[in-house]
Design an enzyme around this catalytic site. Structure first.
Site, PDB file in Angstrom:
ATOM      1  N   THR A 108       8.432   7.822  13.264  1.00  0.00           N
ATOM      2  CA  THR A 108       8.971   8.986  12.538  1.00  0.00           C
ATOM      3  C   THR A 108      10.315   9.476  13.062  1.00  0.00           C
ATOM      4  O   THR A 108      11.194   9.846  12.286  1.00  0.00           O
ATOM      5  CB  THR A 108       7.960  10.159  12.632  1.00  0.00           C
ATOM      6  OG1 THR A 108       6.761   9.762  11.993  1.00  0.00           O
ATOM      7  CG2 THR A 108       8.483  11.414  11.970  1.00  0.00           C
TER       8      THR A 108
ATOM      9  N   ASP B  13       6.869   1.292  11.091  1.00  0.00           N
ATOM     10  CA  ASP B  13       5.935   2.398  11.205  1.00  0.00           C
ATOM     11  C   ASP B  13       4.884   1.844  12.180  1.00  0.00           C
ATOM     12  O   ASP B  13       4.439   0.700  12.024  1.00  0.00           O
ATOM     13  CB  ASP B  13       5.295   2.656   9.826  1.00  0.00           C
ATOM     14  CG  ASP B  13       4.289   3.796   9.861  1.00  0.00           C
ATOM     15  OD1 ASP B  13       4.522   4.803   9.183  1.00  0.00           O
ATOM     16  OD2 ASP B  13       3.249   3.661  10.561  1.00  0.00           O
TER      17      ASP B  13
ATOM     18  N   SER C 157       1.901   1.955  12.579  1.00  0.00           N
ATOM     19  CA  SER C 157       0.623   1.431  12.076  1.00  0.00           C
ATOM     20  C   SER C 157       0.710  -0.087  11.894  1.00  0.00           C
ATOM     21  O   SER C 157      -0.307  -0.756  11.728  1.00  0.00           O
ATOM     22  CB  SER C 157       0.235   2.121  10.760  1.00  0.00           C
ATOM     23  OG  SER C 157       1.278   1.980   9.824  1.00  0.00           O
TER      24      SER C 157
ATOM     25  N   THR D 285       3.968   7.626  16.490  1.00  0.00           N
ATOM     26  CA  THR D 285       2.872   8.277  17.211  1.00  0.00           C
ATOM     27  C   THR D 285       1.504   7.679  16.868  1.00  0.00           C
ATOM     28  O   THR D 285       0.575   7.776  17.670  1.00  0.00           O
ATOM     29  CB  THR D 285       2.833   9.791  16.915  1.00  0.00           C
ATOM     30  OG1 THR D 285       2.640   9.983  15.517  1.00  0.00           O
ATOM     31  CG2 THR D 285       4.099  10.478  17.369  1.00  0.00           C
ATOM     32  N   ASP D 286       1.386   7.055  15.687  1.00  0.00           N
ATOM     33  CA  ASP D 286       0.051   6.597  15.245  1.00  0.00           C
ATOM     34  C   ASP D 286      -0.618   5.679  16.263  1.00  0.00           C
ATOM     35  O   ASP D 286      -1.820   5.775  16.486  1.00  0.00           O
ATOM     36  CB  ASP D 286       0.150   5.863  13.896  1.00  0.00           C
ATOM     37  CG  ASP D 286       0.446   6.810  12.747  1.00  0.00           C
ATOM     38  OD1 ASP D 286       0.396   8.036  12.955  1.00  0.00           O
ATOM     39  OD2 ASP D 286       0.728   6.319  11.639  1.00  0.00           O
TER      40      ASP D 286
ATOM     41  N   ARG E  16     -18.605   2.190  21.017  1.00  0.00           N
ATOM     42  CA  ARG E  16     -18.481   3.648  21.140  1.00  0.00           C
ATOM     43  C   ARG E  16     -19.855   4.251  20.888  1.00  0.00           C
ATOM     44  O   ARG E  16     -20.329   4.303  19.751  1.00  0.00           O
ATOM     45  CB  ARG E  16     -17.434   4.178  20.160  1.00  0.00           C
ATOM     46  CG  ARG E  16     -16.073   3.520  20.377  1.00  0.00           C
ATOM     47  CD  ARG E  16     -15.020   4.061  19.425  1.00  0.00           C
ATOM     48  NE  ARG E  16     -14.594   5.378  19.803  1.00  0.00           N
ATOM     49  CZ  ARG E  16     -14.609   6.438  18.998  1.00  0.00           C
ATOM     50  NH1 ARG E  16     -15.047   6.331  17.771  1.00  0.00           N
ATOM     51  NH2 ARG E  16     -14.197   7.620  19.434  1.00  0.00           N
TER      52      ARG E  16
ATOM     53  N   THR F  25     -17.767   6.475  25.446  1.00  0.00           N
ATOM     54  CA  THR F  25     -18.327   7.563  24.638  1.00  0.00           C
ATOM     55  C   THR F  25     -17.435   7.895  23.447  1.00  0.00           C
ATOM     56  O   THR F  25     -16.221   7.786  23.514  1.00  0.00           O
ATOM     57  CB  THR F  25     -18.548   8.828  25.483  1.00  0.00           C
ATOM     58  OG1 THR F  25     -19.008   9.872  24.617  1.00  0.00           O
ATOM     59  CG2 THR F  25     -17.298   9.304  26.195  1.00  0.00           C
ATOM     60  N   GLN F  26     -18.099   8.312  22.371  1.00  0.00           N
ATOM     61  CA  GLN F  26     -17.357   8.784  21.186  1.00  0.00           C
ATOM     62  C   GLN F  26     -16.818  10.190  21.401  1.00  0.00           C
ATOM     63  O   GLN F  26     -16.005  10.676  20.629  1.00  0.00           O
ATOM     64  CB  GLN F  26     -18.293   8.864  19.975  1.00  0.00           C
ATOM     65  CG  GLN F  26     -18.895   7.563  19.567  1.00  0.00           C
ATOM     66  CD  GLN F  26     -19.868   7.741  18.398  1.00  0.00           C
ATOM     67  OE1 GLN F  26     -19.982   8.811  17.820  1.00  0.00           O
ATOM     68  NE2 GLN F  26     -20.560   6.675  18.063  1.00  0.00           N
TER      69      GLN F  26
HETATM   70  N1  ASP Z   1       3.439   6.817  10.858  1.00  0.00           N
HETATM   71  C1  ASP Z   1       4.325   7.148  11.953  1.00  0.00           C
HETATM   72  C2  ASP Z   1       4.287   6.021  12.969  1.00  0.00           C
HETATM   73  O1  ASP Z   1       3.363   5.938  13.738  1.00  0.00           O
HETATM   74  C3  ASP Z   1       3.906   8.441  12.564  1.00  0.00           C
HETATM   75  C4  ASP Z   1       4.815   8.941  13.669  1.00  0.00           C
HETATM   76  O2  ASP Z   1       5.684   8.286  14.176  1.00  0.00           O
HETATM   77  O3  ASP Z   1       4.619  10.128  14.049  1.00  0.00           O
HETATM   78  O4  ASP Z   1       5.177   5.211  12.987  1.00  0.00           O
END
Ligand code: ASP
Length: 332
Positions: A12, A54, A56, A86-87, A236, A268-269
């Site tokens: 992001t 991204d 993901s 962040t993902d 988990r 653990t979950q």
């Molecule tokens: N979908 C974004 C990623 O992980 C989310 C982010 O960066 O906050 O690339």
């Protein structure tokens, strides 16, 4: 003057708004970085990935590439900053924590909840704090710099998609806090490694994560364990490692899977917690599972990925899972 290498993978922080949602834009982060006057006393080099992603989309090949880039640049820089979505940042941070064996320099991952093009972006402070941390000579580990905190990478989890907090290390004291004054909690930092820097080359090992859930999922997990062909599995379980022992097949399937050579880690979950055999339903040692102690799922997966990439025997890997290798677990 400190020399920092920034490896920009996407996420992001360097995205822009489009009709199709937020997307990565080649060159945008580089132009924004040039505006960073407050860190003018740092020499920064930037590697921008040809295919920005991204996060993901992260794959083992990206991790191999990052490890290789850090290895090749290791002696030329004081520290490294990885710009990442962040993902999956906690997964990457955990993999790097185990794979960068003998690391004695800072490797800091950061990103943002709002892109730098947004006026209220958290990316600027995250980035500046990350650069500051990457210049710390006593920091010998992989960390995440986010929302004014420095967290151990292999303890962190993504906790919010809509608050600036983004990550948390689940009850563990942060490694630093970037307030009006910066507090470096050095007593929490990993000691310098006495061993040579020898990063591990990752192999595409087959690892699965399975979460127990009451009902059909439990039947499916039991069936799946009876036949699945993988080398490692993170299971988990409930609470402090409990499983439904009255289920007709589950325990037997776990035991059979272990006997077939699958290394199973019990985690653990629960967001904050530790595997302990407090309950009858937690007395599962006989099934061949290895206790994951208080490791996060992300750390357990990363640990399996890295250990299974080495030529260690299964017995040695099972033993190593219980050792605290990178600050990822509380060793009993
Ligand atoms: N979908 C974004 C990623 O992980 C989310 C982010 O960066 O906050 O690339």
């Amino acid at each position: 003057m400190k020399k920092i290498l920034i490896i920009y993978t996407g996420g992001t922080i360097g995205m822009d708004y489009s009709d199709n949602g937020l997307q990565v834009v080649p060159g945008l982060f580089k132009s924004q970085l040039q505006q960073l006057a407050p860190v003018a006393n740092v020499h920064i080099d930037l590697i921008e990935y040809e295919n920005l992603i991204d996060s993901s989309e992260i794959k083992i090949t990206h991790w191999i590439q990052m490890i290789d880039q850090i290895k090749r640049a290791y002696t030329s820089y004081d520290g490294f900053v990885i710009i990442h979505g962040t993902d999956t940042m906690a997964y990457t941070a955990s993999v790097l924590a185990f794979a960068l064996k003998g690391l004695s320099k800072p490797v800091v991952l950061t990103g943002a909840q709002l892109p730098l093009v947004h006026r209220r972006s958290d990316g600027w402070s995250n980035l500046i704090d990350a650069l500051y941390a990457a210049g710390q000579e006593d920091l010998h580990e992989v960390v995440i710099s986010f929302d004014h905190k420095l967290l151990r990478g292999c303890r962190a989890r993504k906790v919010s998609t809509d608050k600036f907090i983004g990550f948390d290390s689940m009850g563990k004291t942060p490694l630093a806090e970037f307030g009006i004054n910066v507090s470096w909690y050095k007593d929490q930092w990993m000691q310098a490694r006495q061993t040579e820097f020898l990063p591990i080359v990752l192999k595409p090992v087959k690892i699965l994560v399975i979460s127990l859930y009451p009902g059909y999922t439990t039947d499916f997990v039991a069936e799946c364990l009876a036949t699945v062909q993988v080398k490692g599995l993170v299971l988990r379980t409930y609470g402090c490692g409990n499983i439904p022992l009255q289920h007709p097949q589950l325990a037997k399937s776990i035991q059979k899977a272990s006997e077939r050579g699958i290394i199973i880690i019990n985690v653990t979950q629960v967001t904050e917690g530790c595997i302990a055999s407090n309950y009858t339903n937690g007395k599962v040692e006989g099934l061949g599972m290895v206790s994951g102690s208080d490791m996060t799922t992300e750390a357990a997966l990363a640990k399996l990925t890295v250990l299974l990439s080495t030529d260690m025997s299964d017995t040695a890997i099972r033993a190593a899972i219980g050792y605290n290798l990178a600050g990822e677990l509380t060793q009993k």
